[in-house]
Motif scaffolding. Sequence first.
Motif, PDB file in Angstrom:
ATOM      1  N   VAL A   1       0.842  -1.195   0.000  1.00  0.00           N
ATOM      2  CA  VAL A   1       0.000   0.000   0.000  1.00  0.00           C
ATOM      3  C   VAL A   1       0.881   1.250   0.000  1.00  0.00           C
ATOM      4  N   PHE A   2       2.082   1.130   0.559  1.00  0.00           N
ATOM      5  CA  PHE A   2       3.015   2.255   0.642  1.00  0.00           C
ATOM      6  C   PHE A   2       4.332   1.896  -0.025  1.00  0.00           C
ATOM      7  N   GLU A   3       5.066   2.931  -0.396  1.00  0.00           N
ATOM      8  CA  GLU A   3       6.398   2.766  -0.964  1.00  0.00           C
ATOM      9  C   GLU A   3       7.329   3.699  -0.199  1.00  0.00           C
ATOM     10  N   ILE A   4       8.420   3.158   0.336  1.00  0.00           N
ATOM     11  CA  ILE A   4       9.380   3.947   1.096  1.00  0.00           C
ATOM     12  C   ILE A   4      10.579   4.222   0.197  1.00  0.00           C
ATOM     13  N   VAL A   5      10.931   5.495   0.050  1.00  0.00           N
ATOM     14  CA  VAL A   5      12.075   5.883  -0.769  1.00  0.00           C
ATOM     15  C   VAL A   5      13.346   5.569   0.005  1.00  0.00           C
ATOM     16  N   ARG A   6      14.346   4.984  -0.705  1.00  0.00           N
ATOM     17  CA  ARG A   6      15.617   4.632  -0.076  1.00  0.00           C
ATOM     18  C   ARG A   6      16.783   5.229  -0.850  1.00  0.00           C
ATOM     19  N   TYR A   7      17.883   5.423  -0.177  1.00  0.00           N
ATOM     20  CA  TYR A   7      19.086   6.000  -0.764  1.00  0.00           C
ATOM     21  C   TYR A   7      19.819   4.956  -1.610  1.00  0.00           C
ATOM     22  N   ARG A   8      19.980   5.267  -2.900  1.00  0.00           N
ATOM     23  CA  ARG A   8      20.696   4.412  -3.850  1.00  0.00           C
ATOM     24  C   ARG A   8      20.185   2.975  -3.888  1.00  0.00           C
ATOM     25  N   MET A   9      18.913   2.805  -3.620  1.00  0.00           N
ATOM     26  CA  MET A   9      18.268   1.495  -3.672  1.00  0.00           C
ATOM     27  C   MET A   9      16.880   1.691  -4.265  1.00  0.00           C
ATOM     28  N   PRO A  10      16.295   0.625  -4.804  1.00  0.00           N
ATOM     29  CA  PRO A  10      14.924   0.771  -5.299  1.00  0.00           C
ATOM     30  C   PRO A  10      13.966   1.049  -4.143  1.00  0.00           C
ATOM     31  N   PRO A  11      12.864   1.731  -4.427  1.00  0.00           N
ATOM     32  CA  PRO A  11      11.870   1.977  -3.372  1.00  0.00           C
ATOM     33  C   PRO A  11      11.380   0.652  -2.783  1.00  0.00           C
TER      34      PRO A  11
ATOM     35  N   LEU B   1       4.888  -1.106   7.593  1.00  0.00           N
ATOM     36  CA  LEU B   1       5.352   0.261   7.363  1.00  0.00           C
ATOM     37  C   LEU B   1       6.256   0.740   8.496  1.00  0.00           C
ATOM     38  N   GLY B   2       5.811   0.660   9.725  1.00  0.00           N
ATOM     39  CA  GLY B   2       6.604   1.109  10.875  1.00  0.00           C
ATOM     40  C   GLY B   2       7.895   0.338  11.036  1.00  0.00           C
ATOM     41  N   PRO B   3       7.844  -1.014  11.054  1.00  0.00           N
ATOM     42  CA  PRO B   3       9.089  -1.767  11.182  1.00  0.00           C
ATOM     43  C   PRO B   3      10.076  -1.496  10.042  1.00  0.00           C
ATOM     44  N   ALA B   4       9.575  -1.313   8.818  1.00  0.00           N
ATOM     45  CA  ALA B   4      10.467  -1.043   7.692  1.00  0.00           C
ATOM     46  C   ALA B   4      11.159   0.311   7.845  1.00  0.00           C
ATOM     47  N   LEU B   5      10.452   1.305   8.370  1.00  0.00           N
ATOM     48  CA  LEU B   5      11.080   2.605   8.585  1.00  0.00           C
ATOM     49  C   LEU B   5      12.231   2.504   9.579  1.00  0.00           C
ATOM     50  N   LEU B   6      12.118   1.602  10.539  1.00  0.00           N
ATOM     51  CA  LEU B   6      13.155   1.439  11.557  1.00  0.00           C
ATOM     52  C   LEU B   6      14.269   0.477  11.153  1.00  0.00           C
ATOM     53  N   MET B   7      13.962  -0.554  10.357  1.00  0.00           N
ATOM     54  CA  MET B   7      14.937  -1.626  10.133  1.00  0.00           C
ATOM     55  C   MET B   7      15.439  -1.800   8.710  1.00  0.00           C
TER      56      MET B   7
ATOM     57  N   SER C   1      17.237  -1.174   5.160  1.00  0.00           N
ATOM     58  CA  SER C   1      18.467  -0.456   4.818  1.00  0.00           C
ATOM     59  C   SER C   1      18.185   0.667   3.820  1.00  0.00           C
ATOM     60  N   GLY C   2      18.930   1.745   3.955  1.00  0.00           N
ATOM     61  CA  GLY C   2      18.876   2.856   3.012  1.00  0.00           C
ATOM     62  C   GLY C   2      17.688   3.790   3.138  1.00  0.00           C
ATOM     63  N   VAL C   3      16.906   3.680   4.188  1.00  0.00           N
ATOM     64  CA  VAL C   3      15.730   4.541   4.348  1.00  0.00           C
ATOM     65  C   VAL C   3      16.193   5.971   4.633  1.00  0.00           C
ATOM     66  N   LEU C   4      15.656   6.917   3.904  1.00  0.00           N
ATOM     67  CA  LEU C   4      15.999   8.324   4.094  1.00  0.00           C
ATOM     68  C   LEU C   4      15.418   8.835   5.405  1.00  0.00           C
ATOM     69  N   TRP C   5      16.051   9.830   5.988  1.00  0.00           N
ATOM     70  CA  TRP C   5      15.503  10.456   7.177  1.00  0.00           C
ATOM     71  C   TRP C   5      15.560  11.956   7.031  1.00  0.00           C
ATOM     72  N   PRO C   6      14.449  12.664   7.144  1.00  0.00           N
ATOM     73  CA  PRO C   6      13.114  12.127   7.419  1.00  0.00           C
ATOM     74  C   PRO C   6      12.631  11.267   6.254  1.00  0.00           C
ATOM     75  N   PRO C   7      11.830  10.258   6.565  1.00  0.00           N
ATOM     76  CA  PRO C   7      11.406   9.315   5.525  1.00  0.00           C
ATOM     77  C   PRO C   7      10.472   9.948   4.505  1.00  0.00           C
ATOM     78  N   GLU C   8      10.550   9.420   3.295  1.00  0.00           N
ATOM     79  CA  GLU C   8       9.628   9.828   2.234  1.00  0.00           C
ATOM     80  C   GLU C   8       8.772   8.603   1.917  1.00  0.00           C
ATOM     81  N   ILE C   9       7.474   8.733   2.160  1.00  0.00           N
ATOM     82  CA  ILE C   9       6.538   7.618   1.996  1.00  0.00           C
ATOM     83  C   ILE C   9       5.493   8.013   0.960  1.00  0.00           C
ATOM     84  N   ARG C  10       5.258   7.118   0.007  1.00  0.00           N
ATOM     85  CA  ARG C  10       4.251   7.365  -1.040  1.00  0.00           C
ATOM     86  C   ARG C  10       3.128   6.346  -0.928  1.00  0.00           C
ATOM     87  N   LEU C  11       1.917   6.803  -1.163  1.00  0.00           N
ATOM     88  CA  LEU C  11       0.753   5.916  -1.206  1.00  0.00           C
ATOM     89  C   LEU C  11       0.671   5.342  -2.617  1.00  0.00           C
TER      90      LEU C  11
END
Length: 70
Positions: A30-40, A48-54, A56-66
Motif C-alpha cells: 500500500v506504501f512505498e518507502i524511498v531509499r538512498y541508492r536502492m529501489p523503493p 510500514l513502521g518496522p520497515a522505517l526502523l529496520m 536499509s537505506g531509508v531516508l531520514w526524514p522518511p519519504e513515503i508514497r501511497l
Amino acid sequence: MSVHREARCRGPYGGEGGQADGAHCSDPAVFEIVRYRMPPLPVCPVHLGPALLMASGVLWPPEIRLIGRI
C-alpha cells in the motif's frame, strides 16, 4: 496507482533476491518507502513502521508514497 497494483510487501527488512530475509509477507503493498541508492521499498500497512526502523537505506526524514488502497 494502477502500475503498482500487483506489488507485494517486501517488509520489514527490504532484502532483495537471496537476501530477502523477513520479506515473507504476501499482502499487497500500500506504501512505498524511498531509499538512498536502492529501489523503493513496497510495504503493507503492518510492515510500514518496522520497515522505517529496520530496512536499509531509508531516508531520514522518511519519504513515503501511497501506491495502493486497502
